[in-house]
Design an enzyme around this catalytic site. Structure first.
Site, PDB file in Angstrom:
ATOM      1  N   GLN A 103       0.859  -1.185   0.000  1.00 41.15           N
ATOM      2  CA  GLN A 103       0.000   0.000   0.000  1.00 41.15           C
ATOM      3  C   GLN A 103       0.901   1.244   0.000  1.00 41.15           C
ATOM      4  O   GLN A 103       1.635   1.494   0.949  1.00 41.15           O
ATOM      5  CB  GLN A 103      -0.932   0.041   1.208  1.00 41.15           C
ATOM      6  CG  GLN A 103      -1.937   1.184   1.099  1.00 41.15           C
ATOM      7  CD  GLN A 103      -2.719   1.430   2.363  1.00 41.15           C
ATOM      8  OE1 GLN A 103      -2.150   1.800   3.386  1.00 41.15           O
ATOM      9  NE2 GLN A 103      -4.032   1.228   2.307  1.00 41.15           N
ATOM     10  N   TYR A 188      -5.434  11.351   3.554  1.00 42.54           N
ATOM     11  CA  TYR A 188      -4.029  11.498   3.215  1.00 42.54           C
ATOM     12  C   TYR A 188      -3.898  12.228   1.874  1.00 42.54           C
ATOM     13  O   TYR A 188      -4.874  12.715   1.312  1.00 42.54           O
ATOM     14  CB  TYR A 188      -3.337  10.138   3.235  1.00 42.54           C
ATOM     15  CG  TYR A 188      -3.322   9.530   4.622  1.00 42.54           C
ATOM     16  CD1 TYR A 188      -2.717  10.210   5.680  1.00 42.54           C
ATOM     17  CD2 TYR A 188      -3.949   8.322   4.910  1.00 42.54           C
ATOM     18  CE1 TYR A 188      -2.714   9.691   6.969  1.00 42.54           C
ATOM     19  CE2 TYR A 188      -3.948   7.795   6.194  1.00 42.54           C
ATOM     20  CZ  TYR A 188      -3.336   8.488   7.214  1.00 42.54           C
ATOM     21  OH  TYR A 188      -3.346   7.981   8.494  1.00 42.54           O
ATOM     22  N   GLY A 336      -9.558  -5.931   8.818  1.00 44.92           N
ATOM     23  CA  GLY A 336      -8.451  -5.259   9.452  1.00 44.92           C
ATOM     24  C   GLY A 336      -8.175  -5.810  10.831  1.00 44.92           C
ATOM     25  O   GLY A 336      -7.358  -6.711  11.018  1.00 44.92           O
TER      26      GLY A 336
END
Length: 401
Positions: A103, A188, A336
């Site tokens: 990622q 981000y 996750g």
């Protein structure tokens, strides 16, 4: 195996690959690349454990440049040393029959100029516009335990930042990854270009929706040039909230609908859609910043290209994930937190084993090591002892009996 979860266990065609199941591992920043930003043997073991059953592993966020630092001891992929270290991780994953994507991550305005790694970069905090994000916490910076608003430097030419992603993609290929995921979510850098509250540019990268989407689309084109479309993915979080991004509902839907339809034309391997979660929408100045809406139902149907599959993430149970696969709203589920305490998560689901791993949340990010371990390093604590300490809550969870 429960019939309620059986849909998770079917193979999936993902770009040029066929995954062993549809129980994917989402990116999980864990702050274990001590002492700085290079993966170590502890990271190798962590990914090895989970590669034994995961359909696909997406790494923790991998920083594309040193000036994009936020967390302490998060790994990067801009240097030769990092490439060699990541090769040990990919070799370990492949030895277990697993697939692993890197990622690619740049924080943009939510980096801090006083973070040790950022100081070492000699660069300013870059962002689309000189607009601070509210609500950030920097507990690893001495004297900065509370919310700190940092006004970033507006990047003069966004293509300079796009080039960082392309170089990182090239390095990831050399390190033996199977593909890359572009981190376009969670406030981000790419998300900042897309968001009208963070992007006030007046050039071709700001203003209209096509202009604000340009940074992401041009970045993806560069990743495709390195990897081919089938081995490129992207993560998006239309619900916003985290890192002080969010737009009114109508603008949110219009913006992400345009972006997703343009991505669809590229024929990349997958789009991961993170559904709205209050856990990722902190209260800032007395109210939440995000835009709650049904992300999967709103954007999933916009994808028409048979080459691109939809992945879903954000708090799914195994049963709920299987239901989304069965009804066609997602091709696979990126879990996750369940992967943190269950290194054999997919095998547990397949064999009907209980999900009984416990970890102390201690707040939203309590499953990360306490930040004082950064101070231990500065005080000269023995590195080997520190690595032993950091196994706790990372590689010490047992497999199911």
């Amino acid at each position: 195996m429960s019939t309620m979860t059986s849909a998770l266990l079917n193979p999936l065609k993902l770009g040029p690959y066929t995954t062993r199941n549809r129980i994917f591992m989402s990116a999980l920043t864990r702050n274990r690349s001590v002492p700085t930003n290079v993966p170590n043997e502890l990271n190798v073991e962590y990914y090895r454990q989970r590669a034994r059953s995961a359909g696909l592993i997406v790494t923790e966020g991998v920083l594309v440049a040193q000036q994009g630092s936020e967390w302490p001891h998060a790994p990067g992929i801009w240097s030769r040393e990092q490439v060699e270290a990541w090769r040990k991780v990919t070799n370990a994953v492949h030895a277990e029959g697993g697939l692993i994507y890197a990622q690619l991550w740049h924080l943009g305005r939510v980096a801090h100029p006083e973070a040790p790694e950022h100081i070492a970069s000699g660069q300013p905090v870059y962002a689309p516009s000189a607009i601070a994000a509210r609500g950030g916490k920097f507990r690893h910076i001495p004297g900065k335990p509370d919310a700190t608003n940092v006004t970033p430097t507006e990047i003069d030419d966004p293509k300079k930042l796009i080039a960082l992603f392309k170089k990182a993609a090239t390095n990831a290929k050399e390190a033996g990854f199977d593909g890359v995921e572009y981190h376009g979510a969670n406030g981000y850098l790419p998300n900042q270009f897309l968001n009208s509250g963070a992007n006030h540019r007046t050039d071709s990268y700001g203003g209209s929706i096509p202009n604000r989407a340009r940074f992401i689309l041009e970045s993806l084109s560069e990743l495709i040039e390195v990897w081919g479309p089938g081995r490129v993915g992207i993560k998006l979080s239309p619900g916003g909230g985290y890192n002080d991004v969010g737009m009114p509902l109508e603008e949110t839907i219009e913006t992400f609908s345009y972006l997703i339809q343009e991505i669809d034309k590229l024929g990349i391997g997958y789009i991961t859609l993170a559904r709205y979660s209050e856990a990722f929408d902190p209260v800032i100045d007395g109210k939440r910043r995000g835009t709650p809406h049904d992300v999967m139902a709103t954007y999933g149907p916009l994808l028409k290209n048979p080459k691109t599959v939809v992945l879903a993430t954000s708090g799914f149970t195994p049963e709920e994930g299987a239901q989304h696969i069965s009804n066609g709203s997602a091709a696979a589920i990126a879990y996750g937190m369940l992967w943190i305490a269950h290194p054999d998560l997919a095998r547990r689901i397949q064999e009907g084993k209980p999900l009984n791993g416990q970890f102390d949340m201690g707040g939203m990010f309590g499953h990360y090591p306490p930040y004082p371990h950064s101070e231990d390093l500065m005080k000269g604590k023995q590195l080997e002892q520190l690595k032993e300490d950091l196994k706790k809550g990372y590689t010490d969870y047992p497999d199911a009996v």
